[in-house]
Design a protein around this motif. Structure first.
Motif, PDB file in Angstrom:
ATOM      1  N   ALA A  83       0.839  -1.201   0.000  1.00 54.12           N
ATOM      2  CA  ALA A  83       0.000   0.000   0.000  1.00 54.12           C
ATOM      3  C   ALA A  83       0.869   1.244   0.000  1.00 54.12           C
ATOM      4  N   THR A  84       0.456   2.239  -0.788  1.00 49.48           N
ATOM      5  CA  THR A  84       1.183   3.507  -0.865  1.00 49.48           C
ATOM      6  C   THR A  84       0.436   4.552  -0.052  1.00 49.48           C
ATOM      7  N   THR A  85       1.096   5.076   0.990  1.00 48.64           N
ATOM      8  CA  THR A  85       0.462   6.068   1.862  1.00 48.64           C
ATOM      9  C   THR A  85       1.013   7.477   1.665  1.00 48.64           C
ATOM     10  N   GLY A  86       2.124   7.585   0.939  1.00 50.03           N
ATOM     11  CA  GLY A  86       2.744   8.888   0.753  1.00 50.03           C
ATOM     12  C   GLY A  86       4.033   9.053   1.522  1.00 50.03           C
ATOM     13  N   ASN A  87       4.454   8.013   2.235  1.00 53.53           N
ATOM     14  CA  ASN A  87       5.711   8.052   2.976  1.00 53.53           C
ATOM     15  C   ASN A  87       6.429   6.727   2.754  1.00 53.53           C
ATOM     16  N   LEU A  88       7.580   6.772   2.094  1.00 51.84           N
ATOM     17  CA  LEU A  88       8.262   5.545   1.692  1.00 51.84           C
ATOM     18  C   LEU A  88       8.653   4.686   2.881  1.00 51.84           C
ATOM     19  N   ALA A  89       9.199   5.283   3.929  1.00 51.07           N
ATOM     20  CA  ALA A  89       9.631   4.508   5.091  1.00 51.07           C
ATOM     21  C   ALA A  89       8.456   3.775   5.735  1.00 51.07           C
ATOM     22  N   GLU A  90       7.335   4.467   5.864  1.00 45.72           N
ATOM     23  CA  GLU A  90       6.161   3.828   6.466  1.00 45.72           C
ATOM     24  C   GLU A  90       5.602   2.730   5.571  1.00 45.72           C
ATOM     25  N   ASP A  91       5.594   2.979   4.251  1.00 46.24           N
ATOM     26  CA  ASP A  91       5.112   1.964   3.312  1.00 46.24           C
ATOM     27  C   ASP A  91       5.981   0.705   3.370  1.00 46.24           C
ATOM     28  N   LEU A  92       7.295   0.896   3.378  1.00 47.34           N
ATOM     29  CA  LEU A  92       8.216  -0.234   3.437  1.00 47.34           C
ATOM     30  C   LEU A  92       8.090  -0.988   4.754  1.00 47.34           C
ATOM     31  N   ALA A  94       5.377  -1.299   6.717  1.00 46.78           N
ATOM     32  CA  ALA A  94       4.141  -2.085   6.730  1.00 46.78           C
ATOM     33  C   ALA A  94       4.264  -3.312   5.830  1.00 46.78           C
ATOM     34  N   TYR A  95       4.823  -3.125   4.639  1.00 50.62           N
ATOM     35  CA  TYR A  95       4.962  -4.249   3.706  1.00 50.62           C
ATOM     36  C   TYR A  95       5.930  -5.295   4.250  1.00 50.62           C
ATOM     37  N   THR A  96       7.035  -4.857   4.821  1.00 47.69           N
ATOM     38  CA  THR A  96       8.044  -5.781   5.335  1.00 47.69           C
ATOM     39  C   THR A  96       7.518  -6.587   6.510  1.00 47.69           C
ATOM     40  N   ALA A  97       6.774  -5.953   7.402  1.00 43.27           N
ATOM     41  CA  ALA A  97       6.190  -6.675   8.536  1.00 43.27           C
ATOM     42  C   ALA A  97       5.253  -7.779   8.041  1.00 43.27           C
ATOM     43  N   ALA A  98       4.435  -7.469   7.031  1.00 43.71           N
ATOM     44  CA  ALA A  98       3.525  -8.469   6.470  1.00 43.71           C
ATOM     45  C   ALA A  98       4.296  -9.581   5.771  1.00 43.71           C
ATOM     46  N   ALA A 185      13.639  -4.243  14.500  1.00 47.89           N
ATOM     47  CA  ALA A 185      14.578  -3.456  13.705  1.00 47.89           C
ATOM     48  C   ALA A 185      13.972  -2.947  12.402  1.00 47.89           C
ATOM     49  N   ILE A 186      12.799  -3.440  12.036  1.00 46.07           N
ATOM     50  CA  ILE A 186      12.229  -3.088  10.729  1.00 46.07           C
ATOM     51  C   ILE A 186      12.029  -1.578  10.555  1.00 46.07           C
ATOM     52  N   PRO A 187      11.362  -0.875  11.463  1.00 38.87           N
ATOM     53  CA  PRO A 187      11.119   0.564  11.217  1.00 38.87           C
ATOM     54  C   PRO A 187      12.393   1.370  11.021  1.00 38.87           C
ATOM     55  N   ALA A 188      13.407   1.147  11.880  1.00 36.23           N
ATOM     56  CA  ALA A 188      14.653   1.909  11.744  1.00 36.23           C
ATOM     57  C   ALA A 188      15.368   1.569  10.444  1.00 36.23           C
ATOM     58  N   ALA A 189      15.375   0.289  10.079  1.00 34.59           N
ATOM     59  CA  ALA A 189      16.032  -0.109   8.832  1.00 34.59           C
ATOM     60  C   ALA A 189      15.330   0.506   7.626  1.00 34.59           C
ATOM     61  N   MET A 190      14.008   0.551   7.650  1.00 35.41           N
ATOM     62  CA  MET A 190      13.276   1.119   6.518  1.00 35.41           C
ATOM     63  C   MET A 190      13.463   2.635   6.438  1.00 35.41           C
ATOM     64  N   LEU A 192      16.271   4.069   7.126  1.00 34.18           N
ATOM     65  CA  LEU A 192      17.579   4.179   6.484  1.00 34.18           C
ATOM     66  C   LEU A 192      17.480   3.933   4.975  1.00 34.18           C
ATOM     67  N   VAL A 193      16.724   2.886   4.587  1.00 36.71           N
ATOM     68  CA  VAL A 193      16.565   2.579   3.161  1.00 36.71           C
ATOM     69  C   VAL A 193      15.870   3.716   2.429  1.00 36.71           C
ATOM     70  N   ALA A 194      14.970   4.399   3.128  1.00 37.64           N
ATOM     71  CA  ALA A 194      14.194   5.475   2.498  1.00 37.64           C
ATOM     72  C   ALA A 194      14.802   6.858   2.681  1.00 37.64           C
ATOM     73  N   ALA A 195      15.903   6.955   3.409  1.00 41.58           N
ATOM     74  CA  ALA A 195      16.451   8.264   3.780  1.00 41.58           C
ATOM     75  C   ALA A 195      16.867   9.081   2.553  1.00 41.58           C
ATOM     76  N   SER A 196      16.703  10.370   2.677  1.00 45.81           N
ATOM     77  CA  SER A 196      17.137  11.289   1.617  1.00 45.81           C
ATOM     78  C   SER A 196      18.644  11.334   1.560  1.00 45.81           C
ATOM     79  N   LEU A 197      19.189  11.307   0.319  1.00 48.36           N
ATOM     80  CA  LEU A 197      20.630  11.412   0.130  1.00 48.36           C
ATOM     81  C   LEU A 197      21.050  12.822  -0.244  1.00 48.36           C
TER      82      LEU A 197
END
Length: 199
Positions: A83-92, A94-98, A185-190, A192-197
């Protein structure tokens, strides 16, 4: 199927084109064998006997045990949606937990670790994992990254690198059998994966 049950009726082959009834019977048999026998007991012979389908038919449609397992995995994972909510970290997150729930709680999910391990020493399994499994199974996550690109959250050029980081995080925990204690660890890792460069 018990030893006293009559053998399933053989289905006629219609060549390289898949017969929908035969395909459904083979996939149902494969799911049942996997659930009852696990990865180590899963064989084309067992699926053939249970489905009432000839081994040549199965091998015509799936070149290897790994390909058949991947299709069973894909069918069971089909209910999992990104699901796309408008925030990549939150989307990742939720999907990863499932996804971790699926890996932990279903026969196909638990088989995933064994399939990855087999691919390290079996060229056919590696080819199926790299050529079929990954491109298909990463579509949902790619869609999340694509939506983030469209929103300006991340750059398109960064998607492949972020995908590699995402896969690496997930596979580290699944291959070390730490899906329960690693969940926190999922929320913190996501993030990082979604962080702005960008500076």
């Amino acid at each position: 199927m018990s030893a006293t049950d009559p053998p399933p009726k053989r289905r006629a082959s219609i060549g390289a084109r898949r017969n929908p009834a035969s395909q459904a019977a083979i996939l149902a048999a494969a799911r049942a064998v996997l659930a009852e026998q696990g990865y180590s007991g899963f064989s084309i012979d067992a699926v053939s006997r249970r489905a009432g389908a000839g081994k040549p038919t199965i091998y015509r449609w799936w070149k290897s045990r790994a390909e058949l397992l991947i299709e069973v995995y894909a069918a069971e994972k089909g209910a999992l949606r990104a699901a796309t909510t408008g925030n990549l970290a939150e989307d990742l997150t939720a999907y990863t937990a499932a996804l971790w729930d699926f890996w932990r709680d279903t026969p196909s999910g638990r088989t995933f670790r064994a399939l990855v391990a087999e691919a390290q020493h079996d060229e056919t399994a590696l080819e199926a994992l790299r050529g079929k499994f990954l491109p298909e199974r990463l579509q949902d996550v790619r869609a999340l990254f694509g939506a983030a690109v469209a929103r300006g959250e991340i750059a398109a050029a960064e998607v492949e690198m972020r995908l590699a980081l995402y896969v690496g995080f997930n596979w580290y925990y699944v291959l070390t059998d730490r899906l329960v204690d690693g969940r926190a660890a999922i929320p913190a890792a996501m993030r990082l994966v979604a962080a702005s460069l960008r500076d």
